[in-house]
Design a protein around this motif. Structure first.
Motif, PDB file in Angstrom:
ATOM      1  N   SER A 320       0.822  -1.204   0.000  1.00 63.08           N
ATOM      2  CA  SER A 320       0.000   0.000   0.000  1.00 63.08           C
ATOM      3  C   SER A 320       0.862   1.263   0.000  1.00 63.08           C
ATOM      4  N   LEU A 321       0.749   2.064  -1.088  1.00 63.26           N
ATOM      5  CA  LEU A 321       1.538   3.289  -1.220  1.00 63.26           C
ATOM      6  C   LEU A 321       0.824   4.260  -2.153  1.00 63.26           C
ATOM      7  N   GLU A 322       0.829   5.539  -1.804  1.00 62.72           N
ATOM      8  CA  GLU A 322       0.278   6.598  -2.649  1.00 62.72           C
ATOM      9  C   GLU A 322       1.354   7.643  -2.890  1.00 62.72           C
ATOM     10  N   LEU A 323       1.663   7.873  -4.174  1.00 57.85           N
ATOM     11  CA  LEU A 323       2.670   8.866  -4.556  1.00 57.85           C
ATOM     12  C   LEU A 323       1.982  10.082  -5.182  1.00 57.85           C
ATOM     13  N   SER A 324       2.398  11.273  -4.793  1.00 59.08           N
ATOM     14  CA  SER A 324       1.851  12.505  -5.355  1.00 59.08           C
ATOM     15  C   SER A 324       2.920  13.592  -5.332  1.00 59.08           C
ATOM     16  N   TRP A 325       2.601  14.733  -5.982  1.00 54.13           N
ATOM     17  CA  TRP A 325       3.544  15.841  -6.092  1.00 54.13           C
ATOM     18  C   TRP A 325       2.929  17.124  -5.561  1.00 54.13           C
ATOM     19  N   GLU A 326       3.790  17.968  -4.971  1.00 53.81           N
ATOM     20  CA  GLU A 326       3.380  19.286  -4.498  1.00 53.81           C
ATOM     21  C   GLU A 326       4.375  20.334  -4.989  1.00 53.81           C
ATOM     22  N   TYR A 327       3.890  21.578  -5.087  1.00 53.84           N
ATOM     23  CA  TYR A 327       4.768  22.679  -5.507  1.00 53.84           C
ATOM     24  C   TYR A 327       4.584  23.850  -4.551  1.00 53.84           C
ATOM     25  N   LYS A 328       5.686  24.374  -4.059  1.00 51.27           N
ATOM     26  CA  LYS A 328       5.678  25.522  -3.167  1.00 51.27           C
ATOM     27  C   LYS A 328       6.416  26.663  -3.840  1.00 51.27           C
ATOM     28  N   SER A 334       1.574  26.526  -1.116  1.00 55.22           N
ATOM     29  CA  SER A 334       1.733  25.192  -1.698  1.00 55.22           C
ATOM     30  C   SER A 334       0.472  24.795  -2.447  1.00 55.22           C
ATOM     31  N   ARG A 335       0.656  24.026  -3.488  1.00 59.74           N
ATOM     32  CA  ARG A 335      -0.493  23.484  -4.223  1.00 59.74           C
ATOM     33  C   ARG A 335      -0.135  22.101  -4.755  1.00 59.74           C
ATOM     34  N   ALA A 336      -1.176  21.281  -4.937  1.00 53.58           N
ATOM     35  CA  ALA A 336      -0.970  19.911  -5.405  1.00 53.58           C
ATOM     36  C   ALA A 336      -0.780  19.893  -6.915  1.00 53.58           C
ATOM     37  N   LEU A 337       0.133  19.034  -7.358  1.00 50.70           N
ATOM     38  CA  LEU A 337       0.377  18.853  -8.786  1.00 50.70           C
ATOM     39  C   LEU A 337      -0.145  17.510  -9.292  1.00 50.70           C
ATOM     40  N   GLY A 338      -0.792  16.728  -8.397  1.00 50.52           N
ATOM     41  CA  GLY A 338      -1.319  15.433  -8.806  1.00 50.52           C
ATOM     42  C   GLY A 338      -0.266  14.345  -8.745  1.00 50.52           C
ATOM     43  N   SER A 339      -0.584  13.202  -9.358  1.00 50.47           N
ATOM     44  CA  SER A 339       0.325  12.056  -9.341  1.00 50.47           C
ATOM     45  C   SER A 339       0.892  11.736 -10.712  1.00 50.47           C
ATOM     46  N   ASP A 340       0.329  12.359 -11.783  1.00 48.37           N
ATOM     47  CA  ASP A 340       0.791  12.144 -13.155  1.00 48.37           C
ATOM     48  C   ASP A 340       0.842  10.636 -13.443  1.00 48.37           C
ATOM     49  N   SER A 341       1.978  10.093 -13.880  1.00 45.87           N
ATOM     50  CA  SER A 341       2.052   8.668 -14.209  1.00 45.87           C
ATOM     51  C   SER A 341       2.834   7.914 -13.134  1.00 45.87           C
ATOM     52  N   VAL A 342       2.281   6.740 -12.720  1.00 47.14           N
ATOM     53  CA  VAL A 342       2.893   5.920 -11.678  1.00 47.14           C
ATOM     54  C   VAL A 342       3.151   4.525 -12.239  1.00 47.14           C
ATOM     55  N   THR A 343       4.334   3.987 -11.994  1.00 48.10           N
ATOM     56  CA  THR A 343       4.673   2.657 -12.485  1.00 48.10           C
ATOM     57  C   THR A 343       4.093   1.588 -11.566  1.00 48.10           C
ATOM     58  N   LYS A 365       2.054  26.217 -18.632  1.00 43.15           N
ATOM     59  CA  LYS A 365       0.717  25.889 -18.146  1.00 43.15           C
ATOM     60  C   LYS A 365       0.598  25.949 -16.629  1.00 43.15           C
ATOM     61  N   LEU A 366       1.657  25.631 -15.939  1.00 43.93           N
ATOM     62  CA  LEU A 366       1.575  25.521 -14.481  1.00 43.93           C
ATOM     63  C   LEU A 366       1.798  26.835 -13.754  1.00 43.93           C
ATOM     64  N   ASP A 367       2.232  27.883 -14.467  1.00 40.46           N
ATOM     65  CA  ASP A 367       2.461  29.188 -13.847  1.00 40.46           C
ATOM     66  C   ASP A 367       3.375  29.054 -12.626  1.00 40.46           C
ATOM     67  N   LEU A 368       4.606  28.649 -12.894  1.00 40.41           N
ATOM     68  CA  LEU A 368       5.565  28.390 -11.820  1.00 40.41           C
ATOM     69  C   LEU A 368       6.331  29.627 -11.379  1.00 40.41           C
ATOM     70  N   GLY A 369       6.060  30.782 -12.027  1.00 42.64           N
ATOM     71  CA  GLY A 369       6.743  32.005 -11.642  1.00 42.64           C
ATOM     72  C   GLY A 369       8.234  31.900 -11.844  1.00 42.64           C
ATOM     73  N   SER A 370       8.971  32.409 -10.888  1.00 45.33           N
ATOM     74  CA  SER A 370      10.432  32.388 -10.974  1.00 45.33           C
ATOM     75  C   SER A 370      11.028  31.102 -10.406  1.00 45.33           C
ATOM     76  N   GLY A 371      10.148  30.176  -9.956  1.00 43.32           N
ATOM     77  CA  GLY A 371      10.648  28.924  -9.407  1.00 43.32           C
ATOM     78  C   GLY A 371      10.160  28.695  -7.993  1.00 43.32           C
ATOM     79  N   GLY A 372      10.552  27.584  -7.434  1.00 39.60           N
ATOM     80  CA  GLY A 372      10.128  27.233  -6.089  1.00 39.60           C
ATOM     81  C   GLY A 372      10.630  25.849  -5.714  1.00 39.60           C
TER      82      GLY A 372
END
Length: 441
Positions: A320-328, A334-343, A365-372
């Motif tokens: 049992s494992l759940e992988l996801s992504w976040e961006y700060k 912070s906001r969630a970026l989803g899980s996209d593709s998982v093997t 598309k993601l509006d990442l600004g100057s980075g994070g």
């Protein structure tokens, strides 16, 4: 004054004794009496279930529990008075608060004493002579306490057609459900008590530990206490405390180093001559994942470019494992970026698993600004783990207010510098022209 002090002390002692008596009283257990019906030709048919009631006491001469009134839906012949000198049946997990919805799970069955053919048990009945002690009514009871605090199994004896039962053998465990990390030592609790007044208790005992998981079963360890011999079937790293086994009835299994293959159900079975009782417990090896992000560090990127990031989770169990992504971002939000593709899962040589997630970072598309900060989050029964890398975006198309003000400031400085240079050149040219006119004159 002295009399008052004496009365006060006596009252205090009486109150303490009353509290201890209330907290240590044995429960009145409701139990299902399960008996198989005999069909035609002596074949076993369906089972019959009746409600039964156990009045527990530790002394056969105590009749305090008998004064309680039995519920009307319980037949008189299903009311039993059980004497348990070891007080195993008096455990607090078997005595819920009055009015509680949760109750211990209990089942009692008729039991037939018989010899065992197992090679580590058969020495207990070598004489092949059934003692007169076996000529009685025998019952086997399995009980599960509240909140997995206790599981126990008893074998009781009653004179034929009598309702006065005596516990002859009891087996208990306080580790009904156990979790362990990889590589740690594991103790699976199992203890037993045999009535010393029974002629069976002095004829030896045997202990067997068996493992079961998804239909797969095997003997982990077996010990003949009569001849003091371990069976040839013994898993590496599994042992018993033999001194505690003989002196205190401590049949606990010790696993020196937990491995993934140890996850499953363990059954502790204790044998006396012609008698057997067992308890089961669940062991789960829980190891959280280790996370790594590739590439690390992330390369510099520009608006409009897509960057691929991969998160690798390895060395975890169970599956049992759940992988996801976040961006700060730089603003701290912070906001969630989803899980996209998982093997899919991959299993390593030690039984642990690995899994990876890939993220496509489209800076437009993601509006990442100057980075994070880009973070991979793994949610697992062993705990939540995080791994982060820094993202730098250069030449982004939407400058911030601070950057705009800085650009205006630079422009003003450049304008002032140009004006100054222009004024200096003009003034120098005028002076040279004036001097030339004077020479001509």
């Amino acid at each position: 004054m002295t009399n008052f002090s004496t009365i006060y002390k006596l009252s205090l002692v009486a109150a303490i004794c009353f509290i201890e008596a209330c907290t240590s009283r044995c429960p009145v257990l409701e139990c299902w009496f399960v008996q198989e019906k005999v069909g035609r030709g002596g074949l076993t048919g369906s089972t019959n279930q009746d409600k039964s009631l156990f009045y527990i006491r530790t002394d056969a001469h105590s009749h305090a529990a008998e004064t309680q009134q039995a519920p009307s839906d319980i037949k008189p012949d299903r009311i039993f008075h059980i004497t348990d000198p070891a007080a195993t049946l008096c455990h607090h997990s078997l005595n819920p608060p009055r009015g509680s919805v949760q109750k211990p799970q209990c089942e009692i069955n008729p039991f037939l004493p018989q010899p065992s053919s197992l090679k580590w048990v058969s020495p207990l009945t070598d004489s092949a002579l059934s003692p007169i002690h076996l000529q009685a009514d025998w019952f086997s009871t399995s009980i599960q306490g509240l909140n997995d605090q206790l599981a126990l199994s008893t074998v009781t004896r009653a004179p034929t057609a009598a309702k006065e039962h005596n516990v002859i053998l009891s087996v208990t465990t306080k580790t009904v459900s156990v979790q362990s990390r990889l590589g740690e030592p594991v103790l699976l609790d199992c203890g037993f008590w045999a009535d010393p007044s029974s002629p069976l208790s002095g004829l030896g005992f045997a202990v067997e530990w068996r493992y079961q998981f998804r239909g797969d079963g095997r003997v982990v360890l077996a010990y003949d206490g009569k001849t003091d011999r371990l069976s040839d079937i013994q898993e590496e790293g599994a042992t018993l405390d033999f001194k505690g086994l003989h002196e205190k009835g401590n049949a606990s299994l010790i696993l020196q180093e937990a491995k993934v293959r140890h996850s499953g159900m363990y059954i502790c079975t204790v044998y006396l001559p012609y008698l057997v009782a067992q308890v089961a417990m669940e062991l789960e090896i829980v190891e959280p994942p280790s996370l790594s992000i590739h590439p690390s560090p992330l390369p510099l990127t520009v608006p409009g470019k897509t960057l691929t990031v991969q998160c690798e989770a390895s060395g975890f169990a169970p599956l049992s494992l759940e992988l996801s992504w976040e961006y700060k971002g730089a603003d701290g939000k912070s906001r969630a970026l989803g899980s996209d593709s998982v093997t899919g899962h991959r299993q390593a040589w030690d039984g642990t698993y690995s899994q990876s997630s890939r993220l496509e970072l489209d800076t437009t598309k993601l509006d990442l600004g100057s980075g994070g900060e880009v973070t991979c989050v793994a949610v697992h029964p062993g705990g939540t783990r995080r791994a982060s890398v820094t993202l730098n975006v250069i030449g982004f198309s939407t400058p911030s207010i601070e950057d705009s003000m800085a650009m205006v400031g630079v422009a003003l400085v450049l304008y002032g510098l140009i004006k100054f240079v222009s004024w200096t050149v003009t003034s120098s040219g005028s002076d040279e022209a004036g001097q030339q006119d004077k020479k001509d004159k």
